[in-house]
Design a protein around this motif. Structure first.
Motif, PDB file in Angstrom:
ATOM      1  N   SER A   1       0.822  -1.214   0.000  1.00 27.59           N
ATOM      2  CA  SER A   1       0.000   0.000   0.000  1.00 27.59           C
ATOM      3  C   SER A   1       0.853   1.258   0.000  1.00 27.59           C
ATOM      4  CB  SER A   1      -0.975  -0.006   1.173  1.00 27.59           C
ATOM      5  OG  SER A   1      -0.285  -0.084   2.393  1.00 27.59           O
TER       6      SER A   1
ATOM      7  N   LYS B   1      -5.183   1.832   2.599  1.00 29.15           N
ATOM      8  CA  LYS B   1      -4.952   0.761   3.580  1.00 29.15           C
ATOM      9  C   LYS B   1      -5.570  -0.572   3.161  1.00 29.15           C
ATOM     10  CE  LYS B   1      -8.836   1.709   6.697  1.00 29.15           C
ATOM     11  NZ  LYS B   1      -9.170   2.086   8.074  1.00 29.15           N
TER      12      LYS B   1
ATOM     13  N   ASN C   1      -1.025  -4.709   5.221  1.00 31.23           N
ATOM     14  CA  ASN C   1      -1.937  -3.665   5.664  1.00 31.23           C
ATOM     15  C   ASN C   1      -3.097  -4.312   6.399  1.00 31.23           C
ATOM     16  OD1 ASN C   1      -3.754  -4.576   3.650  1.00 31.23           O
ATOM     17  ND2 ASN C   1      -2.693  -3.325   2.151  1.00 31.23           N
ATOM     18  N   GLU C   2      -4.031  -3.499   6.819  1.00 32.94           N
ATOM     19  CA  GLU C   2      -5.130  -4.004   7.639  1.00 32.94           C
ATOM     20  C   GLU C   2      -6.092  -4.864   6.841  1.00 32.94           C
ATOM     21  OE1 GLU C   2      -6.873  -0.730   9.783  1.00 32.94           O
ATOM     22  OE2 GLU C   2      -4.889   0.129  10.073  1.00 32.94           O
TER      23      GLU C   2
END
Length: 172
Positions: free
Chosen positions: A12, A162, A168-169
């Protein structure tokens, strides 16, 4: 093919540096890297993605189908669900006119009662022989602008960075 492989490991943090003309290719390559070799798990993977990823993927997927072979091809190769999500995706990106055209195509398809079945060229030709989508195909091609799509998509992808890329999440 080399770029597709490179973007399979997309981070990202790399999104800002990707040009508008390439960012949709980058994120769709990252998404498609999750598909099995025969793409049998495409639906499962797409359904597991966060909404921003689904919006971009489906908008791009259906855009490619319509530009290549019109709405007949899009409906034959895709489920109504992907096409409906593509309308939502274009709307989320800020490309309202394309969302409206796609929604009209959905209505046309629903009203016609047509359901694609089979996967042979004869099945496709039978499905596509009517002119229900001709005006909508022309409208889509007239309204679609690659640079505008790239600009809107990049803004959207950066806003929801994100959710795109590894490490990333990735939570919706």
């Amino acid at each position: 093919m080399e770029n597709r492989k490179r973007y399979a490991a997309l981070k990202s943090g790399d999104l800002d540096g990707i040009p508008e003309s390439e960012i949709v290719f980058a994120v769709t390559s990252w998404i498609e890297s999750k598909f099995s070799e025969d793409w049998r798990n495409m639906g499962e993977v797409i359904n597991s993605l966060p909404t921003p990823c689904i919006n971009v993927y489906c908008a791009n997927y259906v855009k490619n189908e319509v530009l290549n072979g019109g709405f007949s091809q899009a409906f034959f190769n895709s489920s109504r669900d992907y096409i409906g999500v593509a309308a939502a995706g274009f709307r989320a990106l800020g490309y309202q006119k394309l969302a409206d055209i796609i929604e009209q195509a959905l209505k046309t398809n629903f009203d016609s009662g047509k359901k694609a079945s089979g996967h042979s060229i004869e099945d496709f030709l039978d499905f596509a022989e009517n002119d229900d989508y001709r005006t909508l195909d022309k409208d889509f091609c007239r309204v679609f602008d690659e640079k505008k799509f790239g600009r809107l998509a990049k803004d959207y992808i950066i806003k929801y960075a994100k959710y795109f890329g590894e490490n990333n999440e990735n939570q919706a």
